[in-house]
Design a protein around this motif. Structure first.
Motif, PDB file in Angstrom:
ATOM      1  N   GLY A   9       4.298  -5.872   8.261  1.00 55.55           N
ATOM      2  CA  GLY A   9       4.590  -7.258   8.114  1.00 55.55           C
ATOM      3  C   GLY A   9       5.156  -7.928   8.960  1.00 55.55           C
ATOM      4  O   GLY A   9       5.555  -9.399   8.709  1.00 55.55           O
ATOM      5  N   ASP A  47       4.569   6.446   2.715  1.00 54.62           N
ATOM      6  CA  ASP A  47       5.514   5.708   3.505  1.00 54.62           C
ATOM      7  C   ASP A  47       5.856   6.748   4.539  1.00 54.62           C
ATOM      8  O   ASP A  47       6.906   7.578   4.518  1.00 54.62           O
ATOM      9  CB  ASP A  47       6.535   5.353   2.650  1.00 54.62           C
ATOM     10  CG  ASP A  47       7.496   4.485   3.581  1.00 54.62           C
ATOM     11  OD1 ASP A  47       7.418   4.196   4.729  1.00 54.62           O
ATOM     12  OD2 ASP A  47       8.726   4.059   2.888  1.00 54.62           O
ATOM     13  N   ALA A  48       5.295   6.762   5.746  1.00 55.86           N
ATOM     14  CA  ALA A  48       5.823   7.759   6.948  1.00 55.86           C
ATOM     15  C   ALA A  48       6.749   7.072   7.730  1.00 55.86           C
ATOM     16  O   ALA A  48       7.861   7.723   8.321  1.00 55.86           O
ATOM     17  CB  ALA A  48       4.594   7.967   7.905  1.00 55.86           C
ATOM     18  N   GLU A  71       0.684  -1.321   0.122  1.00 56.81           N
ATOM     19  CA  GLU A  71      -0.048  -0.063  -0.102  1.00 56.81           C
ATOM     20  C   GLU A  71       0.847   1.301  -0.047  1.00 56.81           C
ATOM     21  O   GLU A  71       0.257   2.305  -0.034  1.00 56.81           O
ATOM     22  CB  GLU A  71      -1.055  -0.031   1.218  1.00 56.81           C
ATOM     23  CG  GLU A  71      -0.300   0.238   2.661  1.00 56.81           C
ATOM     24  CD  GLU A  71       0.323  -0.957   3.256  1.00 56.81           C
ATOM     25  OE1 GLU A  71       0.817  -1.918   2.431  1.00 56.81           O
ATOM     26  OE2 GLU A  71       0.223  -1.160   4.537  1.00 56.81           O
ATOM     27  N   GLY A  79       3.950  -2.153  11.387  1.00 56.19           N
ATOM     28  CA  GLY A  79       3.775  -1.129  10.546  1.00 56.19           C
ATOM     29  C   GLY A  79       3.216   0.181  11.232  1.00 56.19           C
ATOM     30  O   GLY A  79       3.501   1.267  10.451  1.00 56.19           O
TER      31      GLY A  79
HETATM   32  P1  AMP Z   1       1.310  -4.142   9.105  1.00 56.56           P
HETATM   33  O1  AMP Z   1       2.165  -4.103  10.319  1.00 56.56           O
HETATM   34  O2  AMP Z   1       1.877  -4.415   7.921  1.00 56.56           O
HETATM   35  O3  AMP Z   1       0.062  -4.947   9.193  1.00 56.56           O
HETATM   36  O4  AMP Z   1       0.665  -2.805   8.880  1.00 56.56           O
HETATM   37  C1  AMP Z   1      -0.180  -2.019  10.098  1.00 56.56           C
HETATM   38  C2  AMP Z   1      -0.604  -0.946   9.757  1.00 56.56           C
HETATM   39  O5  AMP Z   1       0.688   0.086   9.200  1.00 56.56           O
HETATM   40  C3  AMP Z   1      -1.365  -0.525   8.300  1.00 56.56           C
HETATM   41  O6  AMP Z   1      -2.438   0.168   8.439  1.00 56.56           O
HETATM   42  C4  AMP Z   1      -0.317  -0.115   7.308  1.00 56.56           C
HETATM   43  O7  AMP Z   1      -0.747   0.311   6.191  1.00 56.56           O
HETATM   44  C5  AMP Z   1       0.292   0.683   8.187  1.00 56.56           C
HETATM   45  N1  AMP Z   1       2.018   1.033   7.669  1.00 56.56           N
HETATM   46  C6  AMP Z   1       2.737  -0.044   7.358  1.00 56.56           C
HETATM   47  N2  AMP Z   1       3.808   0.398   6.939  1.00 56.56           N
HETATM   48  C7  AMP Z   1       3.735   1.566   7.027  1.00 56.56           C
HETATM   49  C8  AMP Z   1       4.438   2.827   6.648  1.00 56.56           C
HETATM   50  N3  AMP Z   1       5.599   2.705   6.240  1.00 56.56           N
HETATM   51  N4  AMP Z   1       4.123   3.946   6.861  1.00 56.56           N
HETATM   52  C9  AMP Z   1       2.853   4.297   7.060  1.00 56.56           C
HETATM   53  N5  AMP Z   1       1.996   3.295   7.452  1.00 56.56           N
HETATM   54  C10 AMP Z   1       2.359   2.082   7.123  1.00 56.56           C
END
Ligand code: AMP
Ligand code: MG
Length: 419
Positions: free
Chosen positions: A252, A203-204, A188, A303
């Motif tokens: 992830g 990508d924050a 995403e 994430g």
């Molecule tokens: P995940 O740990 O991959 O399940 O991500 C958990 C949440 O963090 C989801 O809402 C993602 O879209 C968000 N997220 C993951 N990577 C980033 C990122 N690099 N910057 C901002 N939000 C993120």
């Protein structure tokens, strides 16, 4: 779930201090000195004046008083850096500047503010005696030869670097600054130059984590952004070998269908990988392993941006400090009075409440929890300078006391001074 202390102990046991090496002084600020440095030269290296004034023989001034002032004939001037000698004989004095070598024959300096000049500036007149040794810096008064300049284990401050320079050194042996790679993962994620399409977010985490690395005094290495694709993640981790001492990934590591980072780490870390549910909120999911081949420690951070930051503070920071040879691994923690209730429900976790910590004029620490404690609310974390540690249970009522971790000491401010 496992306690934070258990997760931390596992990570620390896999992150030994980096091998010491010499670095130039101008690269050593904040690094930990790895070998004790003893003084080979005394500081100051010669007897010199601590004031602008007149070098005198104290015995000549013993009888000086307001009613019977003593006049001493000036025989010359010594400046800081003067190499010539201006010996001071009986009844004589020499003009001397701060840092100039004390002339032979003299044993004291009198401040220019406490005497007068007469006879067209050729005679200095004193109305009181001067003690032998006054306004004089002796050899080794700051650092005597053989004494410790910087002990092994010391975090080098600007003053330490100057003290090493005082020894004629241009290098110091330290645990090197760790280089930390930062990789974002997620299908995403869009970069700043792309318009967002439905389902995409910016990508924050990458800029946030790179900046957290930099704030620790470590070297940030941008490893970019990859999708939720095991091959892409593995390739990015392989690319970090040789360039980094540790890698942080974000995303992830949770229980979602696309959480490939934990899959890659499980495959690549040869048994050292641990996927943990840490009993904290935010930042429960966490993965850690040592990459086979390169030996790189990889921290799989969650994430959600606030979770990634809190995971950094609680797990990456102590490990990175250990790698850098630091003895103190944890944040400064202060007991603070809670302003407003902190309400929570029992859930088996310790909560780290994003807060603003202040020290009040009465000397008391106060902590104000910020509104918006969800783990995607990065804008709230951005305002916080501290994390209030709230144990499992129903929270803390206003006026109660909590332990607070100071995560941003540079954002702790006292009074702004006179209005
Ligand atoms: P995940 O740990 O991959 O399940 O991500 C958990 C949440 O963090 C989801 O809402 C993602 O879209 C968000 N997220 C993951 N990577 C980033 C990122 N690099 N910057 C901002 N939000 C993120
Ligand atoms: Mg994801």
């Amino acid at each position: 779930m496992i306690p934070l202390a258990e997760a931390e102990a596992y990570v620390l046991s896999h992150c030994p201090p980096l091998a010491p090496r010499p670095v130039p002084l101008d690269e050593a600020l904040g690094c930990v000195c790895a070998a004790t440095v003893a003084a080979s030269e005394p500081v100051p290296p010669f007897v010199n004046s601590s004031m602008d004034g007149y070098a005198v023989r104290s015995i000549d001034t013993a009888a000086a008083s307001e009613v019977a002032p003593v006049g001493l004939r000036l025989v010359g001037t010594v400046l800081a850096g003067s190499t010539g000698s201006v010996p001071v004989g009986s009844g004589q004095a020499a003009r001397i500047m701060t840092g100039a070598p004390l002339p032979d024959g003299s044993d004291a300096v009198v401040m220019q503010e406490t005497c007068q000049l007469e006879d067209d500036g050729t005679v200095v007149v004193l109305e009181q005696p001067v003690r032998s040794g006054s306004c004089i810096r002796t050899i080794g008064q700051d650092v005597a030869t053989g004494t410790t300049v910087v002990a092994a284990g010391t975090e080098l401050t600007p003053g330490h670097l100057g003290s090493l320079a005082n020894q004629g050194l241009s290098e110091v042996t330290v645990h090197p600054r760790i280089r930390v790679g930062v990789l974002s993962t997620g299908d995403e994620l869009a970069t700043a130059d792309m318009a967002l399409t439905r389902g995409q977010i910016r990508d924050a985490n990458r800029p946030t984590l790179l900046a957290l690395v930099e704030r620790q005094g470590w070297v940030p290495v941008d490893l970019g952004t990859v999708g939720d694709d095991a091959a892409e993640v593995a390739e990015a981790l392989d690319g970090a070998a040789g360039r980094c001492d540790a890698v942080l990934t974000s995303g992830g590591v949770s229980v979602g269908d696309a959480d490939v980072v934990k899959t890659v780490l499980r495959e690549r870390c040869d048994g050292s990988m641990r996927w943990m549910q840490v009993a904290i909120r935010p930042a429960k999911p966490f993965a850690f392993g040592i990459l086979e081949g390169s030996g790189l420690p990889v921290f799989g951070l969650p994430g959600n941006p606030v979770s990634a930051m809190v995971s950094f503070e609680l797990l990456v920071r102590p490990a990175g400090r250990r790698m850098g040879g630091h003895r103190h691994l944890h944040h400064l923690t202060v007991p603070a009075t809670v302003v407003g209730d902190i309400r929570r429900r029992p859930d088996g976790k310790t909560h780290y409440i994003r807060s603003v910590l202040t020290i009040e004029d009465d000397g008391a620490w106060r902590v104000r929890p910020l509104d918006g404690q969800q783990s995607h609310q990065l804008s709230v974390m951005a305002e916080a300078n501290a994390l209030a540690v709230v144990a499992d249970g129903d929270g803390v009522a206003a006026g109660g006391t909590v332990s607070v971790l100071v995560v941003a000491p540079d954002r702790l401010h006292g009074s702004t001074g006179p209005a």
